[in-house]
Write a protein that holds these residues in place. Sequence first.
Motif, PDB file in Angstrom:
ATOM      1  N   PHE A  28       0.892   3.983  -3.220  1.00  0.00           N
ATOM      2  CA  PHE A  28       0.245   5.285  -3.099  1.00  0.00           C
ATOM      3  C   PHE A  28       1.218   6.401  -2.750  1.00  0.00           C
ATOM      4  O   PHE A  28       0.931   7.571  -3.021  1.00  0.00           O
ATOM      5  CB  PHE A  28      -0.917   5.195  -2.111  1.00  0.00           C
ATOM      6  CG  PHE A  28      -2.052   4.391  -2.668  1.00  0.00           C
ATOM      7  CD1 PHE A  28      -2.888   4.940  -3.625  1.00  0.00           C
ATOM      8  CD2 PHE A  28      -2.259   3.078  -2.296  1.00  0.00           C
ATOM      9  CE1 PHE A  28      -3.911   4.201  -4.188  1.00  0.00           C
ATOM     10  CE2 PHE A  28      -3.273   2.328  -2.838  1.00  0.00           C
ATOM     11  CZ  PHE A  28      -4.105   2.894  -3.793  1.00  0.00           C
ATOM     12  N   GLU A  41      -2.586  -6.565  -6.556  1.00  0.00           N
ATOM     13  CA  GLU A  41      -2.205  -5.160  -6.550  1.00  0.00           C
ATOM     14  C   GLU A  41      -2.366  -4.487  -7.896  1.00  0.00           C
ATOM     15  O   GLU A  41      -2.708  -3.321  -7.981  1.00  0.00           O
ATOM     16  CB  GLU A  41      -0.740  -5.026  -6.124  1.00  0.00           C
ATOM     17  CG  GLU A  41      -0.424  -5.690  -4.817  1.00  0.00           C
ATOM     18  CD  GLU A  41      -1.466  -5.404  -3.782  1.00  0.00           C
ATOM     19  OE1 GLU A  41      -1.810  -4.246  -3.567  1.00  0.00           O
ATOM     20  OE2 GLU A  41      -1.968  -6.348  -3.184  1.00  0.00           O
ATOM     21  N   TYR A  53      -6.959   8.900  -4.621  1.00  0.00           N
ATOM     22  CA  TYR A  53      -5.857   8.104  -4.096  1.00  0.00           C
ATOM     23  C   TYR A  53      -6.010   7.862  -2.601  1.00  0.00           C
ATOM     24  O   TYR A  53      -5.671   6.781  -2.099  1.00  0.00           O
ATOM     25  CB  TYR A  53      -4.525   8.776  -4.405  1.00  0.00           C
ATOM     26  CG  TYR A  53      -4.217   8.832  -5.880  1.00  0.00           C
ATOM     27  CD1 TYR A  53      -4.382   7.714  -6.682  1.00  0.00           C
ATOM     28  CD2 TYR A  53      -3.777  10.001  -6.482  1.00  0.00           C
ATOM     29  CE1 TYR A  53      -4.117   7.754  -8.030  1.00  0.00           C
ATOM     30  CE2 TYR A  53      -3.504  10.051  -7.836  1.00  0.00           C
ATOM     31  CZ  TYR A  53      -3.676   8.924  -8.611  1.00  0.00           C
ATOM     32  OH  TYR A  53      -3.418   8.973  -9.954  1.00  0.00           O
ATOM     33  N   VAL A 110       0.836  -1.199   0.000  1.00  0.00           N
ATOM     34  CA  VAL A 110       0.000   0.000   0.000  1.00  0.00           C
ATOM     35  C   VAL A 110       0.872   1.250   0.000  1.00  0.00           C
ATOM     36  O   VAL A 110       0.627   2.207  -0.752  1.00  0.00           O
ATOM     37  CB  VAL A 110      -0.949  -0.008   1.219  1.00  0.00           C
ATOM     38  CG1 VAL A 110      -1.702   1.317   1.319  1.00  0.00           C
ATOM     39  CG2 VAL A 110      -1.945  -1.157   1.113  1.00  0.00           C
ATOM     40  N   THR A 111       1.906   1.259   0.829  1.00  0.00           N
ATOM     41  CA  THR A 111       2.776   2.433   0.920  1.00  0.00           C
ATOM     42  C   THR A 111       3.500   2.679  -0.393  1.00  0.00           C
ATOM     43  O   THR A 111       3.556   3.809  -0.901  1.00  0.00           O
ATOM     44  CB  THR A 111       3.799   2.240   2.053  1.00  0.00           C
ATOM     45  OG1 THR A 111       3.110   2.080   3.292  1.00  0.00           O
ATOM     46  CG2 THR A 111       4.735   3.428   2.144  1.00  0.00           C
ATOM     47  N   SER A 155      -6.435   4.075  -1.185  1.00  0.00           N
ATOM     48  CA  SER A 155      -5.468   3.539  -0.224  1.00  0.00           C
ATOM     49  C   SER A 155      -6.184   2.930   0.985  1.00  0.00           C
ATOM     50  O   SER A 155      -5.758   1.887   1.499  1.00  0.00           O
ATOM     51  CB  SER A 155      -4.500   4.633   0.219  1.00  0.00           C
ATOM     52  OG  SER A 155      -5.145   5.617   1.014  1.00  0.00           O
ATOM     53  N   TRP A 156      -7.259   3.553   1.462  1.00  0.00           N
ATOM     54  CA  TRP A 156      -8.028   2.987   2.573  1.00  0.00           C
ATOM     55  C   TRP A 156      -8.660   1.652   2.176  1.00  0.00           C
ATOM     56  O   TRP A 156      -8.588   0.679   2.930  1.00  0.00           O
ATOM     57  CB  TRP A 156      -9.119   3.956   2.999  1.00  0.00           C
ATOM     58  CG  TRP A 156      -8.635   5.219   3.642  1.00  0.00           C
ATOM     59  CD1 TRP A 156      -7.421   5.431   4.240  1.00  0.00           C
ATOM     60  CD2 TRP A 156      -9.347   6.456   3.750  1.00  0.00           C
ATOM     61  NE1 TRP A 156      -7.344   6.719   4.713  1.00  0.00           N
ATOM     62  CE2 TRP A 156      -8.506   7.375   4.436  1.00  0.00           C
ATOM     63  CE3 TRP A 156     -10.615   6.880   3.351  1.00  0.00           C
ATOM     64  CZ2 TRP A 156      -8.905   8.685   4.707  1.00  0.00           C
ATOM     65  CZ3 TRP A 156     -11.009   8.186   3.620  1.00  0.00           C
ATOM     66  CH2 TRP A 156     -10.160   9.075   4.296  1.00  0.00           C
ATOM     67  N   ALA A 166      -5.958  -1.086   1.760  1.00  0.00           N
ATOM     68  CA  ALA A 166      -5.439  -1.512   3.063  1.00  0.00           C
ATOM     69  C   ALA A 166      -6.433  -2.435   3.749  1.00  0.00           C
ATOM     70  O   ALA A 166      -6.034  -3.350   4.492  1.00  0.00           O
ATOM     71  CB  ALA A 166      -5.158  -0.292   3.940  1.00  0.00           C
ATOM     72  N   TYR A 170       2.152   7.169  -6.430  1.00  0.00           N
ATOM     73  CA  TYR A 170       1.081   7.804  -7.193  1.00  0.00           C
ATOM     74  C   TYR A 170       0.768   9.200  -6.664  1.00  0.00           C
ATOM     75  O   TYR A 170       0.645  10.157  -7.428  1.00  0.00           O
ATOM     76  CB  TYR A 170      -0.178   6.942  -7.148  1.00  0.00           C
ATOM     77  CG  TYR A 170      -0.089   5.690  -7.990  1.00  0.00           C
ATOM     78  CD1 TYR A 170       1.067   5.378  -8.702  1.00  0.00           C
ATOM     79  CD2 TYR A 170      -1.150   4.805  -8.082  1.00  0.00           C
ATOM     80  CE1 TYR A 170       1.160   4.245  -9.467  1.00  0.00           C
ATOM     81  CE2 TYR A 170      -1.073   3.663  -8.863  1.00  0.00           C
ATOM     82  CZ  TYR A 170       0.083   3.383  -9.544  1.00  0.00           C
ATOM     83  OH  TYR A 170       0.174   2.252 -10.316  1.00  0.00           O
ATOM     84  N   LEU A 172      -1.131   6.591   6.717  1.00  0.00           N
ATOM     85  CA  LEU A 172      -1.481   7.167   5.424  1.00  0.00           C
ATOM     86  C   LEU A 172      -1.685   8.672   5.518  1.00  0.00           C
ATOM     87  O   LEU A 172      -1.326   9.415   4.599  1.00  0.00           O
ATOM     88  CB  LEU A 172      -2.732   6.474   4.870  1.00  0.00           C
ATOM     89  CG  LEU A 172      -2.525   5.023   4.420  1.00  0.00           C
ATOM     90  CD1 LEU A 172      -3.849   4.354   4.105  1.00  0.00           C
ATOM     91  CD2 LEU A 172      -1.591   4.959   3.211  1.00  0.00           C
TER      92      LEU A 172
END
Length: 722
Positions: free
Chosen positions: A44, A717, A513, A40-41, A517-518, A521, A47, A557
Amino acid sequence: MESPPDPSSTTAPGNAPAEEDRKTRIARYIALFAMPFIMVTMMFATYMGTMHSPHPREMPVAVVGTGTGAEAIVNALNSAPGQAVDARLVPSGSDAVELLKDREIAGALQVPAEGSDRATIYTAMAAGASQGTTVQQLLAPVAVGQNWTTAAEDVVPLPEGDGSGTAVLFAAMGMMLAGYVPLSGLLMAVPHLLSLRRFLPLLAGWSALTSTIIWLILGPIVGAVDGHYLQFLGVGMLATGAVGLAQLFFTKLMGPLGVIIGMLLYVVLGMPSSNLALSVDVMPGFFSFLHRVLPLPAAGETLRTLLYFDGRGAGAYLLTLAAWLVAALLLCLLKERTGGSAIPGAPAVSHPDAPLPALAGGTPRSKRFRYVTVAAFPLSILVMVVGLMSFSMHKPQVRDLPVVVVGAVTEQAEQVAAGLESKLGGMLDVQVAASVTEATDRILDQDIVAAYVLPQEPGGEATLYTSSGAGVSQQSAAKAMFQQVAAQQQAPLKLTDVAPLTDTDTMGSNSLYVGMSWIMAGFLMLAVLRGGAPELKRLRQFLPLLGGWSIGMAVWLWLLFDVIIGAVGGHAWEMIGFGAATIFAVSLVTGVFTRTFGLAAIVPVMVVMMLAGVPASGGGLSVYMVPELFRALQDILPLPAAVDTARSLSYFGGDGVGRNLLVIAIWGAIGLVLNLVVDQWQRRRDGRIGTAGPGGLPPAAGTADVGVRFGGIGELEQAVTR
């Protein structure tokens, strides 16, 4: 995962797998949480970091003309602050057109001929819609500053079926998916196929099959591509083969952790350097270098040149793909020659027919079942990503855009509204507002997109109120339509943005974004726990882990997007709280499906939570420009609620956050109740078949099998990139 015994062998009771000690189990759990955190890290941070405020950097343009006047325009462009363009002088419009077709420049400004004030801006929208728009924004002010009138000429337009220019993006992404997704499944389920002599013929057939499927989706089914099957087949086999062999090498080198390297190269770095979504000339300079060396840009640009530019310039991109294929093949040969066929983290099987799980965390299956699964799982992801995204975005059409008309008197506004409805009824939903204040309040409430205020007197000025914070695409559509309306009324048009974007969100994409991301995750965590910690069988066992994960990721995040990158400003507690609630709710819902159907359930979860949510969110294209199905999903799915919350907190004072929180709470409540139902079902099932270990839990896995258990989640992903 510990290999099941060969069916022909027997195991003495005293040879049961050893129990895992506390230190080992803690290390395994840390590894399980590290994998989704890194994914995830990595995605995003890249991006958001590259796309929150893109701006042109030495974008190559031409000025068409001769003499000191044209040279002065070139010098002015090159000396402008920020080095936005790299301008050159060309003598004729035909020279500029050839440079555009050769992709050596992004656009051109032809100065007026002597005795005229009409300038021409040349673009090639088929080279990238965002690039063409950026060029117009750079060159049009130059013409205005010289008091010239301008005409736009698109020398290589996009076809009618691909109005957004995204067909090559989705095709290239599909080829990346086809190349690297299957390797995790092969490693877990049929590791004997990972020797080159078995893998190469399978890869050739797989590449041909998936390339054909991608063409079928984008061509006959969606209508974004007309013909060109053989070109798709050739590029697809080369691109998929190159990526597949490269991922085979990473897998041989690192085992399940090779998915991290693959994700980084094919998706995380590949997207901003691709020149397919945004022009590479608005990215940091490092991505211009990557544009020439990574497979995603090479595949997409090859298809673009073959589809729209008669193959001009395709050779360099084909050489890039060929270099990847040859280098990966040689590295795999070297690895097998020096290290044998052993792969880190692969199940140690003595015979190909020995039962293994088809997916991480599953039950042992026959070889035939595993063959079907390792093909069907990535194929379903490929079809969903390419099919759903291309269907929703390939041909944006404005439908029922809600606007209001404000006049000096109500009768005047109603008359104009009725005229607009009769001419643009399919595109606009026109209403009347009593005052400018009422109209702007409704824009800020996001009930309408624009308000057109009629001139107060003959020959007076009309005003269009919009909000870029609510969406750039819908604002642009409203501007284009009402500029024509004002021109027909012979009234100058003043544009007023009542909720403008910030300097750190110039595309309006930050909220998308943040929301994505939420969501990612949330569903990644349960995929990991299902594959890497199958002993966590009850809700009460993994609920505390989900709570800690949700809060921790929401805090991280926010720190990443706000403090480190500086893209999202303020509203820390609101963003963290809503983010934690979203991650937790999505995790619960995902858990229902993974606990019931295994990791194969990730595909429908991903479709509902992510893929369908992107067009329904309005984070990229407006919901008034995608098929109506997605507009109906806007108030139902969690991703639109998350995106709207991030947008509302940034630009609209938090209006609507309560409604969005209710959507998330409903999803979370449904997930909680259904997980309790699954608990009861599993208790009854365990009571019927008995348990495999003390306390009703299966024997714990050793540290050696951690990678195998969660290695299969890497294929998820690629499907969430925009």
